[in-house]
Scaffold this motif. Structure first.
Motif: not given
Length: 135
Positions: A32-33, A38-42
């Motif tokens: 989850a972390s 990854q979502a923040a990076y994207q």
């Protein structure tokens, strides 16, 4: 004393179960972390691409497809259009899409293009834009 009496006792089934659950929970938390990072990076990456006005691969593919199909219209190349349809549908089916669905989507786009449908203007790309001749 026998050798058997010197072995440590085996953990009970309930203890092993708790250990396995803890490992799964730890793995789940780590995943989850990692997914959140990854979502923040994207998000940051896409924002930077948009700010730099770099088209996505979907943008490029959509423009190329539109150009190719409308070129077939301009040249009255029905045979070329049939070949494109066959190949695009074949490749979509190879990717796991439903043949009838792929044929429907292709035909729908061709009909829209024939009717004069074009891409929607992206107003955010025009803000602060200068003419190339101004350089």
């Amino acid at each position: 004393m026998s050798a058997d009496s010197q072995k440590p006792p085996k953990p009970s089934r309930s203890t092993r179960g708790k250990s396995a659950r803890t490992d799964d929970e730890t793995h789940s938390t780590k995943r989850a972390s990692r997914n959140a990072r990854q979502a923040a990076y994207q998000r940051e990456y896409r924002a930077a691409q948009a700010k730099a006005r770099i088209p996505s691969r979907d943008d490029v593919a959509a423009v190329a497809f539109h150009w190719f199909i409308t070129l077939c219209f301009e040249k009255n190349d029905d045979d070329g259009l049939r070949k494109i349809r066959w190949e695009v549908v074949r490749r979509l089916v190879e990717l796991g899409f439903d043949r009838e669905g792929a044929e429907f989507r292709f035909d729908d786009l061709v009909t829209r293009y024939k009717d004069g449908w074009a891409f929607q203007r992206k107003p955010h790309l025009g803000r602060g834009r200068h003419d190339e001749g101004d350089d």
